[in-house]
Design a protein around this motif. Structure first.
Motif, PDB file in Angstrom:
ATOM      1  N   ASP A 160       0.839  -1.199   0.000  1.00  0.00           N
ATOM      2  CA  ASP A 160       0.000   0.000   0.000  1.00  0.00           C
ATOM      3  C   ASP A 160       0.871   1.245   0.000  1.00  0.00           C
ATOM      4  N   GLU A 161       0.918   1.928  -1.138  1.00  0.00           N
ATOM      5  CA  GLU A 161       1.650   3.195  -1.309  1.00  0.00           C
ATOM      6  C   GLU A 161       3.126   3.081  -0.909  1.00  0.00           C
ATOM      7  N   PRO A 162       3.868   2.129  -1.484  1.00  0.00           N
ATOM      8  CA  PRO A 162       5.273   1.987  -1.076  1.00  0.00           C
ATOM      9  C   PRO A 162       6.165   3.164  -1.448  1.00  0.00           C
ATOM     10  N   SER A 163       5.749   4.000  -2.402  1.00  0.00           N
ATOM     11  CA  SER A 163       6.600   5.124  -2.804  1.00  0.00           C
ATOM     12  C   SER A 163       6.278   6.415  -2.040  1.00  0.00           C
ATOM     13  N   MET A 164       5.253   6.371  -1.185  1.00  0.00           N
ATOM     14  CA  MET A 164       4.794   7.605  -0.537  1.00  0.00           C
ATOM     15  C   MET A 164       5.898   8.271   0.292  1.00  0.00           C
ATOM     16  N   GLY A 165       6.131   9.558   0.019  1.00  0.00           N
ATOM     17  CA  GLY A 165       7.057  10.353   0.811  1.00  0.00           C
ATOM     18  C   GLY A 165       8.526  10.076   0.570  1.00  0.00           C
ATOM     19  N   LEU A 166       8.848   9.313  -0.468  1.00  0.00           N
ATOM     20  CA  LEU A 166      10.233   8.946  -0.710  1.00  0.00           C
ATOM     21  C   LEU A 166      10.817   9.758  -1.869  1.00  0.00           C
ATOM     22  N   ALA A 167      12.117   9.998  -1.810  1.00  0.00           N
ATOM     23  CA  ALA A 167      12.806  10.709  -2.885  1.00  0.00           C
ATOM     24  C   ALA A 167      12.776   9.865  -4.154  1.00  0.00           C
ATOM     25  N   PRO A 168      12.791  10.520  -5.329  1.00  0.00           N
ATOM     26  CA  PRO A 168      12.702   9.781  -6.595  1.00  0.00           C
ATOM     27  C   PRO A 168      13.727   8.661  -6.731  1.00  0.00           C
ATOM     28  N   VAL A 169      14.958   8.879  -6.285  1.00  0.00           N
ATOM     29  CA  VAL A 169      15.978   7.833  -6.420  1.00  0.00           C
ATOM     30  C   VAL A 169      15.631   6.622  -5.564  1.00  0.00           C
ATOM     31  N   ILE A 170      15.000   6.838  -4.413  1.00  0.00           N
ATOM     32  CA  ILE A 170      14.595   5.726  -3.549  1.00  0.00           C
ATOM     33  C   ILE A 170      13.376   5.024  -4.139  1.00  0.00           C
ATOM     34  N   VAL A 171      12.482   5.797  -4.756  1.00  0.00           N
ATOM     35  CA  VAL A 171      11.316   5.199  -5.428  1.00  0.00           C
ATOM     36  C   VAL A 171      11.785   4.229  -6.503  1.00  0.00           C
ATOM     37  N   GLU A 172      12.788   4.621  -7.263  1.00  0.00           N
ATOM     38  CA  GLU A 172      13.338   3.740  -8.297  1.00  0.00           C
ATOM     39  C   GLU A 172      13.900   2.465  -7.675  1.00  0.00           C
ATOM     40  N   GLU A 173      14.537   2.607  -6.531  1.00  0.00           N
ATOM     41  CA  GLU A 173      15.107   1.446  -5.842  1.00  0.00           C
ATOM     42  C   GLU A 173      13.999   0.495  -5.370  1.00  0.00           C
ATOM     43  N   ILE A 174      12.916   1.064  -4.842  1.00  0.00           N
ATOM     44  CA  ILE A 174      11.787   0.245  -4.392  1.00  0.00           C
ATOM     45  C   ILE A 174      11.153  -0.465  -5.586  1.00  0.00           C
ATOM     46  N   ALA A 175      11.067   0.219  -6.723  1.00  0.00           N
ATOM     47  CA  ALA A 175      10.498  -0.395  -7.928  1.00  0.00           C
ATOM     48  C   ALA A 175      11.311  -1.613  -8.360  1.00  0.00           C
ATOM     49  N   VAL A 176      12.623  -1.487  -8.311  1.00  0.00           N
ATOM     50  CA  VAL A 176      13.500  -2.615  -8.667  1.00  0.00           C
ATOM     51  C   VAL A 176      13.281  -3.773  -7.702  1.00  0.00           C
ATOM     52  N   ILE A 177      13.129  -3.459  -6.419  1.00  0.00           N
ATOM     53  CA  ILE A 177      12.896  -4.493  -5.404  1.00  0.00           C
ATOM     54  C   ILE A 177      11.594  -5.249  -5.715  1.00  0.00           C
ATOM     55  N   ILE A 178      10.538  -4.514  -6.066  1.00  0.00           N
ATOM     56  CA  ILE A 178       9.248  -5.147  -6.386  1.00  0.00           C
ATOM     57  C   ILE A 178       9.409  -6.075  -7.582  1.00  0.00           C
ATOM     58  N   GLU A 179      10.125  -5.612  -8.603  1.00  0.00           N
ATOM     59  CA  GLU A 179      10.335  -6.443  -9.792  1.00  0.00           C
ATOM     60  C   GLU A 179      11.133  -7.695  -9.450  1.00  0.00           C
ATOM     61  N   GLU A 180      12.147  -7.555  -8.611  1.00  0.00           N
ATOM     62  CA  GLU A 180      12.979  -8.704  -8.244  1.00  0.00           C
ATOM     63  C   GLU A 180      12.190  -9.722  -7.429  1.00  0.00           C
ATOM     64  N   ILE A 181      11.396  -9.222  -6.491  1.00  0.00           N
ATOM     65  CA  ILE A 181      10.562 -10.113  -5.670  1.00  0.00           C
ATOM     66  C   ILE A 181       9.601 -10.894  -6.558  1.00  0.00           C
ATOM     67  N   ASN A 182       8.979 -10.197  -7.491  1.00  0.00           N
ATOM     68  CA  ASN A 182       8.031 -10.845  -8.399  1.00  0.00           C
ATOM     69  C   ASN A 182       8.736 -11.850  -9.312  1.00  0.00           C
ATOM     70  N   ALA A 183       9.941 -11.507  -9.766  1.00  0.00           N
ATOM     71  CA  ALA A 183      10.685 -12.400 -10.653  1.00  0.00           C
ATOM     72  C   ALA A 183      11.019 -13.721  -9.970  1.00  0.00           C
ATOM     73  N   GLN A 184      11.066 -13.711  -8.654  1.00  0.00           N
ATOM     74  CA  GLN A 184      11.344 -14.931  -7.894  1.00  0.00           C
ATOM     75  C   GLN A 184      10.071 -15.726  -7.601  1.00  0.00           C
ATOM     76  N   GLY A 185       8.933 -15.278  -8.165  1.00  0.00           N
ATOM     77  CA  GLY A 185       7.712 -16.063  -8.082  1.00  0.00           C
ATOM     78  C   GLY A 185       6.657 -15.559  -7.129  1.00  0.00           C
TER      79      GLY A 185
END
Length: 235
Positions: A160-185
């Motif tokens: 729920d709103e994982p990017s809320m209140g975070l700097a753009p560079v951190i938002v990009e990092e969280i996005a990569v984390i979500i993709e990696e988690i999903n890639a692992q199934g």
């Protein structure tokens, strides 16, 4: 289908928060729910995780009906919730926060392996494992909230709103984390005010407006939908 919500409605007292919406989450996919403030996005996630009761409809997860179960039973079935605002335990250490995510598990060796897995995924958490959670930055706290949810060994992660209140560079990092988690199934349901980010990450998307289902479809198609672009992408 991993999760199916069928014609669910949720009320807060006499106020109808969501009305007769249906959402399906295929195994191994990212599904996003977008919409404006008050659309019912957070309420929908809270219904999935057993935090609010249904006024109508059914929720099935992994072939079993789970609406009506208490939230700890929903966690035991394999659904973990990363709430809006992170909701970490501020006066506990990073490691103590992570271990609370495994409070229902009895497989101690697997828990230790998963803890090391979280530390491998989030090196900053390992560096700060003895640090009080309240002293961490917003981005680090978001990583901690994700790591804590992963410690329950879920099949479905609600975010729920994982990017809320975070700097753009951190938002990009969280996005990569979500993709990696999903890639692992791991399947993911993502609620996100940043519709551009959500539609880039997701396979399928739902648009809620004032508690009603307005649109649904493949995320790339909704990204190009004129209504979505005007209302949520600022185009």
């Amino acid at each position: 289908m991993l999760l199916e919500m069928k014609d669910i409605s949720v009320n807060y007292g006499k106020v109808s928060a969501v009305r007769n919406i249906s959402i399906s989450v295929p195994d191994g996919k990212i599904v996003t729910i977008i919409g404006g403030n008050g659309a019912g996005k957070t309420t929908t996630l809270r219904a999935m995780s057993g935090m609010v009761p249904l006024a109508g409809g059914e929720i099935h997860f992994n072939g079993k009906r789970i609406d009506g179960l208490l939230s700890d039973k929903v966690v035991a079935h394999g659904i973990a919730h990363v709430p809006e605002g992170r909701r970490i335990f501020p006066d506990m250490t990073v490691e103590e926060n992570l271990r609370t995510g495994a409070f229902l598990r009895r497989d101690k060796e697997a828990v230790e392996n998963d803890l090391e897995g979280v530390f491998t995924r989030f090196p900053r958490l390992k560096e700060r494992r003895r640090q009080m959670a309240k002293t961490m930055s917003g981005g680090e706290q978001q990583m901690l909230a994700i790591g804590r949810a992963l410690m329950s060994a879920p099949k479905l992660l609600l975010m729920d709103e994982p990017s809320m209140g975070l700097a753009p560079v951190i938002v990009e990092e969280i996005a990569v984390i979500i993709e990696e988690i999903n890639a692992q199934g791991l399947s993911v349901v993502l609620v996100e005010q940043n519709a551009e980010l959500a539609l880039e990450l997701a396979d399928h998307a739902y648009v809620l407006e004032t508690g009603n289902m307005a649109l649904e479809g493949p995320a790339n198609e909704l990204h190009d939908n004129e209504h979505v672009r005007a209302a949520y992408l600022g185009v």
